[in-house]
Design an enzyme around this catalytic site. Structure first.
Site, PDB file in Angstrom:
ATOM      1  N   PHE A   6     101.026  24.895  58.869  1.00  0.00           N
ATOM      2  CA  PHE A   6     101.345  25.280  60.241  1.00  0.00           C
ATOM      3  C   PHE A   6     101.277  26.786  60.424  1.00  0.00           C
ATOM      4  CE2 PHE A   6     103.734  21.390  59.386  1.00  0.00           C
ATOM      5  CZ  PHE A   6     103.509  20.620  60.517  1.00  0.00           C
ATOM      6  N   ASP A   7     100.679  27.206  61.534  1.00  0.00           N
ATOM      7  CA  ASP A   7     100.881  28.562  62.020  1.00  0.00           C
ATOM      8  C   ASP A   7     102.331  28.656  62.479  1.00  0.00           C
ATOM      9  OD1 ASP A   7     100.206  31.175  63.160  1.00  0.00           O
ATOM     10  OD2 ASP A   7     100.361  30.155  65.089  1.00  0.00           O
ATOM     11  N   LEU A   8     102.842  29.863  62.650  1.00  0.00           N
ATOM     12  CA  LEU A   8     104.235  30.028  63.066  1.00  0.00           C
ATOM     13  C   LEU A   8     104.349  30.377  64.553  1.00  0.00           C
ATOM     14  CD1 LEU A   8     107.203  30.041  62.092  1.00  0.00           C
ATOM     15  CD2 LEU A   8     106.930  32.510  61.701  1.00  0.00           C
ATOM     16  N   ASP A   9     103.887  31.569  64.914  1.00  0.00           N
ATOM     17  CA  ASP A   9     104.034  32.041  66.297  1.00  0.00           C
ATOM     18  C   ASP A   9     103.243  31.175  67.268  1.00  0.00           C
ATOM     19  OD1 ASP A   9     105.534  34.092  65.319  1.00  0.00           O
ATOM     20  OD2 ASP A   9     104.014  35.634  65.551  1.00  0.00           O
ATOM     21  N   ASP A 162      97.871  27.279  67.311  1.00  0.00           N
ATOM     22  CA  ASP A 162      97.753  27.450  68.765  1.00  0.00           C
ATOM     23  C   ASP A 162      96.643  28.413  69.148  1.00  0.00           C
ATOM     24  OD1 ASP A 162      99.611  30.270  69.774  1.00  0.00           O
ATOM     25  OD2 ASP A 162      99.291  29.712  67.693  1.00  0.00           O
TER      26      ASP A 162
END
Length: 216
Positions: A6-9, A162
């Site tokens: 997963f990306d975070l932001d 995202d």
């Protein structure tokens, strides 16, 4: 499919208000005669700070980076928020036994601050930050580094994000790619990236994982 990256932001945590405020604070200080709307700042969301500030052809990019980070860290806990249902979904996925990791272009200290703030740091077996790589996303290196740390392979993994940097990093590493429908830049932007799926919720993600696993 047993590995979820997963990306975070903008993916797990709603850091967009913090990022926008941090850029506006920094740009307002260094370019006081300019006016920056939210949409002017959107292109800076995703790349590293170094790349963003260098893109301005600003010789003081290192100083700007430090200025940004000082404000960002100071305001972090006040401005970062949850996305509805995302953290609960992470707990469900962890309970199902998936290997889970974070792959982000942020520096480690503020990444760990965000994970601790929402008590999700223990859900991830590996956290790859900008401090750990030579080539940041969209290069394959961050994803590949996470896969090696987890003892996994690209054909068993999904990269969730995202932004274009997330999706292309996953594609370049050979994983499946998932775009989150709550992304700031909107669905048309996500569709143009051609991920394997755009999810509207964590429940949608779980259902897609079940379907992919059945047909694997």
């Amino acid at each position: 499919m047993d590995t979820l990256l997963f990306d975070l932001d903008g993916t797990l945590l709603d850091t967009n208000p913090l990022i926008i405020a941090s850029f506006r604070h920094t740009l307002g200080y260094y370019f006081p005669n300019e006016t920056y709307r939210d949409e002017d700042i959107f292109p800076f969301i995703g790349p590293t700070l170094e790349k963003s500030f260098k893109a301005l052809n600003e010789p003081e990019w290192k100083e700007m980076q430090a200025f940004y980070r000082s404000f960002n860290i100071a305001m972090h806990d006040q401005l970062v928020a949850e996305y509805p249902g995302v953290i609960e979904g992470l707990y469900r996925l962890h309970a199902k036994g998936y290997k889970m990791g974070v792959v982000t272009s942020k520096g480690r200290p503020v990444v760990e601050q965000g994970l601790r703030l929402f008590n999700i740091d223990h859900l991830f077996d590996v956290v790859i930050t900008a401090d750990d790589v030579v080539h940041e996303k969209p290069h394959a290196e961050p994803v590949e580094l996470a896969l090696r740390a987890l003892g996994s392979t690209a054909d068993r993994a999904v990269m969730v994000g995202d932004n274009d940097t997330d999706i292309f990093s996953g594609k370049n590493a050979g994983t499946k790619t998932v775009a989150v429908g709550w992304a700031l830049k909107g669905r048309a932007f996500l569709e143009a990236l051609e991920p394997d799926v755009i999810i509207d919720s964590m429940e949608h993600f779980e259902a897609w994982l079940d379907e992919v696993t059945v047909h694997a």
